[in-house]
Design an enzyme around this catalytic site. Structure first.
Site, PDB file in Angstrom:
ATOM      1  N   TYR A 135       0.824  -1.216   0.000  1.00  0.00           N
ATOM      2  CA  TYR A 135       0.000   0.000   0.000  1.00  0.00           C
ATOM      3  C   TYR A 135       0.861   1.270   0.000  1.00  0.00           C
ATOM      4  O   TYR A 135       0.376   2.341  -0.346  1.00  0.00           O
ATOM      5  CB  TYR A 135      -0.931   0.039   1.220  1.00  0.00           C
ATOM      6  N   ASP A 218      -3.520 -17.918   1.658  1.00  0.00           N
ATOM      7  CA  ASP A 218      -4.645 -18.582   0.985  1.00  0.00           C
ATOM      8  C   ASP A 218      -5.256 -19.633   1.910  1.00  0.00           C
ATOM      9  O   ASP A 218      -6.482 -19.751   2.024  1.00  0.00           O
ATOM     10  CB  ASP A 218      -4.228 -19.188  -0.364  1.00  0.00           C
ATOM     11  N   ASP A 246     -11.424  -8.281   7.536  1.00  0.00           N
ATOM     12  CA  ASP A 246     -12.827  -8.127   7.131  1.00  0.00           C
ATOM     13  C   ASP A 246     -13.522  -9.484   7.080  1.00  0.00           C
ATOM     14  O   ASP A 246     -14.679  -9.617   7.468  1.00  0.00           O
ATOM     15  CB  ASP A 246     -12.929  -7.437   5.762  1.00  0.00           C
TER      16      ASP A 246
END
Ligand code: NAD
Length: 351
Positions: A135, A218, A246
């Site tokens: 980011y 994953d 989330d």
């Protein structure tokens, strides 16, 4: 303690008001000062994070944050949009460790979309690194190659000190809980993540009581749905943490109940509910204030070192849920549906 209250947009002012009422009721030496942020600040002062707001935060010991976001300002240039305020605060205070607990209250097991036996009793903590990774890595951009093909590119990047400091935070958090830490990476494919695993393992030597495990992201995404109770504390980078936290919040089925903390190395923190400004219900007095009230409990715990007071708030929230108080987002037939202020009243009564 000086607490900087930043209500923000949408339901932000309604929910922070209830959290402040709860904090005031504790009879602790707390001082409160409020400033505009997000869309409210843009409208009042022309910037989502005005210098005066930043100044107030600098003079405080912690920030209690509501939410920012106002769809009517989405056409503004990116740097003036309400959501930039939160990125600005993270940067200004170097808030590198994001704590996201996900806990399923016995009374709300059925709010989850997963089977009750998978989520009943769930109590996990995700610690996401918040100021590094892809980011923020440079170079990044969109460019046109010599052959005329356009491409986008970003750089994943972590330095050893960045990994070390968040790893220490995570091990220390695990020491205070179930003493199990799972570090999530993608060391099989990404060099940055190979370094991540190496550094977390090395830091772990200082915490022999904590059982450290490693998992590829994953697999972690699958395990969170298959058997989330296997986890105690998870630590991961910014990108993977964004997604996994989330996912984990949805195990509980109720975003109106989930608090968060973003901390720097001096225990200064920004405390906020994980949900946004909920413009669809703003001003109606029906928003669930519990995530913000629980964020206030985290504020007392992490920035104030006031563990007993934090637990008092958490116990009071548990009690009102057991008593059957529900806001609209978690309403159930046969139970008492109340508004924002009534829920605050119920928590005060339970305190
Ligand atoms: P949201 O979290 O605001 O709302 C999603 C849904 O959940 C809505 O239906 C809303 O009514 C409901 N909801 C959220 N909080 C609730 C509460 N306390 N009680 C009852 N119901 C609640 O997400 P969104 O609609 O995608 O975004 C709205 C705005 O919030 C956007 O501008 C977005 O950028 C912003 N946002 C801000 C933050 C933040 O301030 N940290 C985080 C996420 C989104």
């Amino acid at each position: 303690m000086k607490i900087c209250v930043l209500p923000g947009d949408g339901i932000g002012p309604e929910i922070t008001a209830e959290a402040v009422r709860v904090l005031r009721a504790l009879d602790l030496p707390l001082e409160f000062a409020e400033a505009p942020i997000g869309g409210a600040a843009y409208r009042a002062l022309g910037h989502p994070l005005p210098e005066s707001t930043l100044d107030l935060a600098r003079r405080s010991d912690a920030i209690l944050f509501g939410a920012v976001g106002d769809f009517s300002l989405d056409t503004l240039p990116r740097e003036l949009r309400p959501e930039q305020a939160i990125l600005g605060l993270r940067k200004a205070f170097n808030l590198f460790a994001n704590f996201r607990p996900a806990r399923v209250y016995p009374e709300l097991v059925h709010a989850s979309t997963l089977k009750p036996e998978i989520v009943a009793g769930l109590d996990i903590l995700i610690i996401r690194e918040l100021t590094g990774d892809i980011y923020f890595g440079q170079p990044r951009g969109i460019r046109t190659l010599e052959n005329g093909v356009r491409e986008g590119f970003d750089t994943m990047h972590y330095s050893v000190p960045e990994i070390e400091r968040v790893a220490h935070v995570a091990f220390q958090a695990a020491m205070k809980r179930g003493k199990r830490l799972c570090s999530v990476d993608k060391a099989n494919v990404l060099d940055t993540m190979q370094l991540w695993r190496e550094v977390v393992t090395a830091v772990g030597k200082a915490y022999p009581e904590v059982e450290l495990s490693h998992m590829y992201v994953d697999n972690a995404a699958m395990q969170l749905l298959k058997n989330p109770k296997q986890f105690d504390v998870i630590v991961t980078g910014n990108l993977f943490g964004d997604i996994l936290s989330d996912e984990a919040s949805m195990l509980t089925g109720s975003i109106g109940l989930l608090p968060s903390a973003s901390l720097n190395d001096k225990n200064f923190g920004l405390y906020e509910p994980i949900h946004g400004s909920a413009p669809d219900i703003a001003g109606k007095g029906i928003a669930n204030p519990l995530a913000t009230i629980l964020s206030a409990a985290m504020l007392l715990r992490f920035s104030g070192g006031l563990e007993a007071a934090a637990q008092r708030i958490e116990n009071a929230v548990e009690k009102v849920l057991a008593q059957g108080y529900r806001t609209g987002d978690i309403a159930e037939p046969g139970l008492r549906t109340v508004g924002t202020k009534e829920m605050g009243d119920a928590v005060l009564a339970a305190l």
